[in-house]
Design a protein around this motif. Structure first.
Motif, mmCIF file in Angstrom:
data_model
loop_
_atom_site.group_PDB
_atom_site.id
_atom_site.type_symbol
_atom_site.label_atom_id
_atom_site.label_comp_id
_atom_site.label_asym_id
_atom_site.label_seq_id
_atom_site.Cartn_x
_atom_site.Cartn_y
_atom_site.Cartn_z
ATOM 1 N N SER A 95 0.832 -1.196 0.000
ATOM 2 C CA SER A 95 0.000 0.000 0.000
ATOM 3 C C SER A 95 0.874 1.257 0.000
ATOM 4 C CB SER A 95 -0.894 0.001 1.239
ATOM 5 O OG SER A 95 -0.093 0.000 2.411
ATOM 6 N N PRO A 96 0.346 2.394 -0.459
ATOM 7 C CA PRO A 96 1.127 3.643 -0.379
ATOM 8 C C PRO A 96 1.573 3.955 1.040
ATOM 9 C CG PRO A 96 -0.796 3.944 -1.783
ATOM 10 C CD PRO A 96 -0.938 2.590 -1.153
ATOM 11 N N GLU A 97 0.714 3.633 2.032
ATOM 12 C CA GLU A 97 1.066 3.885 3.420
ATOM 13 C C GLU A 97 2.269 3.064 3.851
ATOM 14 O OE1 GLU A 97 -3.425 4.459 3.001
ATOM 15 O OE2 GLU A 97 -1.867 3.169 2.177
ATOM 16 N N ALA A 98 2.335 1.818 3.410
ATOM 17 C CA ALA A 98 3.465 0.955 3.764
ATOM 18 C C ALA A 98 4.709 1.333 2.979
ATOM 19 C CB ALA A 98 3.115 -0.514 3.519
ATOM 20 N N ASP A 99 4.550 1.607 1.694
ATOM 21 C CA ASP A 99 5.712 1.962 0.866
ATOM 22 C C ASP A 99 6.374 3.240 1.373
ATOM 23 O OD1 ASP A 99 5.230 -0.245 -0.722
ATOM 24 O OD2 ASP A 99 4.180 0.880 -2.290
ATOM 25 N N ARG A 100 5.569 4.221 1.738
ATOM 26 C CA ARG A 100 6.118 5.491 2.194
ATOM 27 C C ARG A 100 6.885 5.349 3.507
ATOM 28 N NH1 ARG A 100 5.216 9.808 5.478
ATOM 29 N NH2 ARG A 100 5.665 11.885 4.599
ATOM 30 N N SER A 101 6.496 4.397 4.334
ATOM 31 C CA SER A 101 7.065 4.290 5.677
ATOM 32 C C SER A 101 8.121 3.199 5.798
ATOM 33 C CB SER A 101 5.943 4.032 6.693
ATOM 34 O OG SER A 101 5.209 2.871 6.358
ATOM 35 N N SER A 102 8.621 2.717 4.676
ATOM 36 C CA SER A 102 9.671 1.695 4.693
ATOM 37 C C SER A 102 10.926 2.257 4.042
ATOM 38 C CB SER A 102 9.203 0.450 3.936
ATOM 39 O OG SER A 102 10.164 -0.572 4.012
ATOM 40 N N ARG A 103 12.048 2.209 4.762
ATOM 41 C CA ARG A 103 13.284 2.832 4.279
ATOM 42 C C ARG A 103 14.370 1.823 3.923
ATOM 43 N NH1 ARG A 103 11.120 5.341 8.340
ATOM 44 N NH2 ARG A 103 10.699 7.587 8.262
ATOM 45 N N VAL A 104 14.377 0.683 4.605
ATOM 46 C CA VAL A 104 15.456 -0.293 4.504
ATOM 47 C C VAL A 104 15.015 -1.416 3.581
ATOM 48 C CG1 VAL A 104 16.983 -1.826 5.802
ATOM 49 C CG2 VAL A 104 16.203 0.306 6.834
ATOM 50 N N THR A 105 15.921 -1.931 2.783
ATOM 51 C CA THR A 105 15.554 -2.963 1.816
ATOM 52 C C THR A 105 15.023 -4.214 2.498
ATOM 53 O OG1 THR A 105 17.852 -3.707 1.792
ATOM 54 C CG2 THR A 105 17.175 -2.181 0.071
ATOM 55 N N VAL A 106 14.231 -4.951 1.758
ATOM 56 C CA VAL A 106 13.567 -6.147 2.271
ATOM 57 C C VAL A 106 14.588 -7.115 2.878
ATOM 58 C CG1 VAL A 106 13.646 -7.349 0.040
ATOM 59 C CG2 VAL A 106 11.862 -7.939 1.702
ATOM 60 N N GLY A 107 14.209 -7.732 3.987
ATOM 61 C CA GLY A 107 15.074 -8.689 4.655
ATOM 62 C C GLY A 107 15.915 -8.107 5.762
ATOM 63 N N HIS A 108 15.948 -6.781 5.867
ATOM 64 C CA HIS A 108 16.689 -6.118 6.925
ATOM 65 C C HIS A 108 15.705 -5.543 7.933
ATOM 66 C CE1 HIS A 108 19.503 -6.234 3.539
ATOM 67 N NE2 HIS A 108 20.464 -6.227 4.456
ATOM 68 N N ALA A 109 16.101 -5.567 9.195
ATOM 69 C CA ALA A 109 15.172 -5.189 10.258
ATOM 70 C C ALA A 109 14.983 -3.680 10.334
ATOM 71 C CB ALA A 109 15.684 -5.712 11.599
ATOM 72 N N GLU A 110 13.750 -3.268 10.580
ATOM 73 C CA GLU A 110 13.437 -1.910 10.998
ATOM 74 C C GLU A 110 12.824 -2.001 12.385
ATOM 75 O OE1 GLU A 110 11.069 0.367 8.317
ATOM 76 O OE2 GLU A 110 12.519 0.240 6.684
ATOM 77 N N GLY A 111 13.191 -1.074 13.261
ATOM 78 C CA GLY A 111 12.736 -1.146 14.635
ATOM 79 C C GLY A 111 12.055 0.118 15.109
ATOM 80 N N MET A 112 11.970 0.268 16.445
ATOM 81 C CA MET A 112 11.205 1.344 17.047
ATOM 82 C C MET A 112 11.655 2.733 16.617
ATOM 83 S SD MET A 112 10.447 2.061 21.081
ATOM 84 C CE MET A 112 12.016 2.892 21.398
#
Length: 385
Positions: A302-319
């Protein structure tokens, strides 16, 4: 594009929450950290602010000094974050809103429902942003859950089940530790301990994803460590504005649980499951099909998810990156206001003062229901009934 000016009150050296805010605000290059009153000890606060690169004249001894120093500056802060002890949130937030500042307040926004209604009315009248840091709504896949629900992928939502249970206050021998004791002391914590501290995050997350508000609730609250006045475990049943049934468990004595924030959403056409300790995966089970794993960072979410993801797939994003999404939303809202334009809909997700008010009303409803052996209570603040 010029950066926005950002200031912080509280969150000083040794703070649990301060570093997450500083990382989140600075991550996307949207804000410059230019002012702060970071500690109740004036000298320590000034010294720490200067160590972070704040100019000496904007390293303040307390929030009143910061308000006086910032309110008439041509380059005053665009956004103030309030990360002080709970009982001070109302006074500080109110003062900065009255002087035309945008505010991001840590939860709880206030200590009473009446104070919460006053903040909502003030924010609406002033036209200023008053956001509340329900930071878990910043996770990319939480936003994707919300988008899936909103576009009808799950059909009508029948049930949400939320948990926020940990075991870090389970040792009775630790009951007199000052870092733990205050949380269960009504004179310092208010009418609720575990639900107000953690459970309300789970309830807000349920509302955020389902797109519905909690209207009624019934609570079973207990102090499993008997010396505690306030609850360390609660089970809450609730009903939402769109007819969805809610179940929520929160605990601080669940040995073996570390953080324990999870959300499950069950609709007519499928179910979703997400856990904050494994935030890169969202489990999606369409009715009559195989279980699917949605990965954060995949293309064409979704646009909401795409906009809020910075790191490439498979790498962790945290708090801190979830916090960064709240700050990114706020930067977009502030810039849109300055430019006189509508903000990006995919960024219009930051929790508002209204969310903080609803949460406080739920806290009082849970406390009263617990006293009355689970009697059903109206969970809405009076101004929304």
């Amino acid at each position: 594009m010029a950066k926005l000016n950002w200031g912080m009150i509280g969150g000083g050296k040794g703070s649990q929450i301060g570093p997450a805010h500083r990382l989140g605000a600075g991550l996307d290059g949207q804000f410059d950290f230019v002012a702060g009153a970071l500690d109740h000890r004036a000298d320590e606060g000034r010294a720490f602010a200067e160590s972070l690169g704040i100019a000496p004249e904007r390293a303040y001894g307390d929030w009143k000094e910061m308000l006086a120093g910032e309110k008439d500056r041509a380059d005053r802060v665009d956004l103030v974050t309030v990360a002080t002890p709970n009982a001070t949130h109302f006074e500080i937030t109110k003062a900065f809103l009255e002087h035309g500042f945008h505010v991001l307040c840590e939860k709880p926004m206030t200590m009473t429902v009446e104070e919460g209604e006053e903040i909502v009315k003030l924010a609406r009248a002033s036209g200023r942003i008053c956001a509340v840091n329900y930071g878990y709504t910043g996770y990319s896949l939480v936003r994707h859950m919300r988008a899936m629900v909103a576009r009808g992928d799950l059909g009508r939502i029948r049930l949400v089940k939320a948990e926020f249970a940990h075991g870090h206050h389970a040792d009775a021998a630790d009951a007199e530790n000052p870092r733990v004791r205050w949380r269960y002391d009504p004179s310092q914590a208010g009418v609720s301990a575990q639900f107000a501290d953690c459970g309300i995050h789970a309830m807000h997350l349920a509302s955020f994803v389902a797109g519905q508000e909690v209207e009624r609730l019934s609570a079973d609250t207990v102090s499993c460590i008997e010396s505690r006045v306030l609850e360390d475990d609660a089970m809450v049943n609730f009903r939402m504005s769109g007819g969805t049934v809610g179940r929520l468990w929160t605990s601080s004595i669940a040995i073996g649980r570390q953080h324990g924030l999870t959300l499950q959403v069950f609709g007519e056409k499928g179910g979703l499951r997400w856990a904050q300790e494994q935030p890169n995966q969202l489990y999606w089970m369409p009715l009559g099909q195989r279980l699917q794993v949605i990965e954060r960072g995949e293309g064409n979410l979704s646009p909401e998810a795409d906009r809020s993801s910075r790191v490439t797939v498979g790498h962790a994003e945290g708090m801190p990156l979830a916090f960064a999404n709240i700050y990114s939303d706020l930067a977009e809202a502030i810039r849109a206001g300055k430019d006189g334009r509508a903000m990006d809909p995919a960024a219009n997700l930051y929790p508002r003062a209204e969310d903080g008010l609803r949460s406080m009303a739920a806290v009082f409803a849970v406390a009263e229901s617990g006293k009355q052996m689970g009697a059903w209570m109206d969970a809405r603040p009076p101004m929304f009934r």
